[in-house]
Design a protein around this motif. Sequence first.
Motif: not given
Lengths: 370, 791
Positions: B693-701
């Motif tokens: 769930w954190i990974q999903q919100a962590l955008e590449d930019r």
Amino acid sequence: MSRAAQRSGATPSKRLAEDGDICPVCKSSRYLNPNMRFLVNPECYHKMCESCVDRIFSHGPAPCPIAGCRRTLRKAKFRKQTFEDIQVEREVDIRRRMAKTFNRREDDFVSLLDYNDYLEKVENFTWNLINGVDIEETEKTIAAYAEENRREISRNESVAAQEAQSRKARAAEELELIRLRREDARREDELERREKADMRRGIINKLATTDGDAASIAREGQRVVLKKSLARRAAIDKQRDNDPFAASTENGEASSGLIFKGLKKWVPPAPEKPYDPFGGWSVENEYFVLQDHYDWDWLSQAQTDIRHTAGGYDVNDYCARALCEAFSGFGVFIEDEVAGRNVGSAPSIATAAAAVTGSEKPDVNMDDIF
Amino acid sequence: MKFNIDTLPVLFPYPRIYPEQYEYMCDLKRTLDAGGHCVLEMPSGTGKTVSLLSLIVAYQQHHPEKRKLIYCSRTMSEIEKALAELKALMKYRTEQLGYEEEFRGLGLTSRKNLCLHPSVKREKSGSVVDARCRSLTAGFVKEKKERGEDVEVCVYHDNLDLLEPHNLIPPGVWTLDGLLKYGEQQKLCPYFTARRMMPFCNVIIYSYHYLLDPKIAERVSKELSKDCIVVFDEAHNIDNVCIESLSIDLTEDSLRKATRGVNNLDRKITEMKSTDAEKLQNEYAKLVEGLREADEARNEDAFMSNPTLPDDLLKEAVPGNIRRAEHFVAFLKRFIEYLKTRMKVLHVISETPPSFLNHLKELTFIERKPLRFCAERLTSLVRTLELTNIEDYQPLQEVATFATLIATYETGFLLILEPFESETATVPNPILHFTCLDAAIAIQPVFDRFSSVIITSGTMSPLDMYPKMLNFGTVIQKSYTMTLARKSFLPMVVTRGSDQGVVSSGFQIRNDPSVVRNYGNLLTEFCKLTPDGVVVFFPSYLYMESIISMWQGMGILDVVWKYKLILVETPDSQETSLALETYRTACNNGRGAVLLCVARGKVSEGIDFDHHYGRTVLCIGVPFQYTESRILKARLEFLRETYRIKENEFLSFDAMRHAAQCLGRVLRGKDDYGIMVLADKRFQKKRSQLPKWIQQALEDRYSSLSVDQAAAAAKAFLREMSVPWTRAEQEGVSTWGPEDLARHKAKMEIEEIRRLEEEAINANGAIGDVVMEDEFGGDEFDDTVLAELDV
């Protein structure tokens, strides 16, 4: 001995607690002599410093300098104290002696209860010696026992020695194995790191020299890395499975000089008999004897015809079946059976038949029928 | 709201449900139906506990066998929360169903929290309460009282005997407070009520230790039947709990106390010999028979198999040489003396149990077998002697447990003797660590015994680590994402300072002034822009101290001071709770505060910074464990050898689960919002190890920012969050009413049908389609084939 033992049990421990670092003989303390070492003699367990021992006992045996203890001590017997509590030190010495004599093993006894009783008895003797109860008598019993069981004692001793040796060997082997494995893991890591670095360099070189799509080159490179690492892991797994050392540790066995006690002898299982659908119940033909050859001319053609024999047809089988069918009604008396059924008033034919066969042939199992 | 999962009617005590809660319940039900274990990761603050309870209670009530639920949590506050949830749930069920179900739910905690005895409850330390309680409630005390002797007893406890043993408390859900109140009214002991009612409860809520710690588990959890559903909530640390429950540390002081204990025992035995020799004789006779009789008492099926007491040991008689009380005492003395001599060594020793046993035998003639029976024999002796002041024998008991453990397990344990506290210390203060390396040992009986064990937490990534480490198989492993109507949290990875210098808490550069300054800038920037509370996590106390003192020298703290009150966590729990309180007050009525704490400390686990208490969390540095510790090294080696988990893999997993815990502290629900900053260069590569769930919100930019970029992003985020916003916007997206749920179900059904149809078509047309499929999936196919060829 009993008096001395009791006294030594009571006093030194108290003194130890009061002034642990003062020699009771020369009264020098650790403060004055920082490298002071204390020694005890297993005769009376009075401790004194090394220099006192040198001073008093250098010229041969002398009485113990502690007041009230008149035992004669020799310098050679003095040694360092292992345990802080002098009583335990003494106890362990006694136990060492006892362990030499009473070295029976669990499998010498029929039952565990006997073994436990034995252990308790030995513990009682030891207890007596330690606490100075009936010392003479106990000593006498022990000596008698040692005399009686000299052979067993020496046998068990050698077994124990062997066990210790194999244990030591195994421990060393294990240590070596662990070391090897650690080395392997380290090497593996190193290899992986180096490969990764190589690969990266390769990709950079490629990027620098060719002019394809940068992303695709990078992806290609990554794929190669992944594949290689997979291959390597598989190779390692395979190697591990084949590793003779690893196999031997998993089985918990070492190869040399190891004797396992209490292992049952391995008996090969008896070869399985072919399956017998009748459970040992065979039918013999009592009304005819099968001949090797019958002169039936209408059969002789078939006997030699290659078209029949090639298919596996055997005239003898045909004859046997024909005869069996011809005689199959013999020996069955319907009236008798009907009468018997009525008399037995059995609920079903199956039970009756089972009862009949059961009484005749004991090896037909009644339970099987249901 | 009320809905069905498959055929199971579920009553959910809220009018709306989150999509992930629904999914979670579906998976739970599947696990229960299949009868296996599962690992589930659900984002923090999405109502894990209530979905768990409502599903399992529904399951219990629906099925005739009424499988019992054992819900284990970590801290007192979590236990209370779960009890409150359960109570609300049952109230709702009663309202909806129109009748009251026959249901009991109880929580169990230590005597200290549940005591009502006027003088005992005033004791401060838990072990003293335990001991005093025992001296008032033990079986022989009552016997003495009946014989007319003048002994003190506890009225609260004795009143329980007047009641029917299966009906000590009316049905219902009892929170700990409720239990205390009821006890006070009826003059009943709440602790013993809870303990004795455990076999008759539908739901039990207690701490991990009651199930995992062999010393307690044996006493408390033995009557639980096999088909219980066991839940470990907040289980991200479960491997450490397992290990701690089987590890023992001995110091010189504890050995001294143990010696005193043995001497006391000796005296008591002599006393008893002169007054009541018969009792000793009885005990002796029993021991000759073996522990069999004790074994009978612990009924085969009901007995919780105990790591320290393997089954074969129960069936054997106590060895003859420790059968008599005086022999056993001498035996203990000898063993303790031996340990004392071992402690005198001035260099570090690490050795395996077999090697220790060998040396022990050479020196003191103590065999392995009597050693194994040590703990059990001591318990029996203490019972026979009717000792009341048990707390005096605590160190002795520790030694006995140590003896039993070391003689029972050959692998999975290691003995480490550290003569000095630190590298630089010159005065020896030896500690003998007997460490358990294998977390699976303590938890194995739980997995073996109970058919469904559910391990769940907010942060458990990577999920497959837990089955590997704890050595069990799962039916379902799943990580849920968080459905959000608006992006309510902003995870960022900061890798550089504003000056483009790398920031990292790596050992080589962690004390570089430039790194420290960049971290300082990060802190000041976020203190400036964040409203209310800021929480900062450091990898260790040591590093925190050094960095704070450097910040002080650089004047950074003075700048921070302008915007926020600065508070610091210390190892002392009282100080820390005071700091926390101050922090909350400051957040409630001022510019807010900044709390500097440690990623493995008390604050990082179990303290929530919801809403304005935490708007920003900064994780400074990757919270790796102290890798020079010998215990950790041994454990790493063990993991590598036994479970093939590489050192780096484990260390990084461990660091990331703590980092994720820290990040999860600020987001405690869907209407909460917060900024999560991971400030270390190394986080960039470890992104994949964060929970889904954190990974999903962590955008590449946002995955490699400098301090100023991060500050700009955070400002934009906060501006967005400050836009007024109503809950209505969430509806249908991140919360479902009954209609939404029905719609979802219909959609799922249609999808299922389509899938089945597709499958059928595929099966029919499989032969004709081969060529086409190859064209589609050509690339992948190629890949796998190549890889296989390579192998």
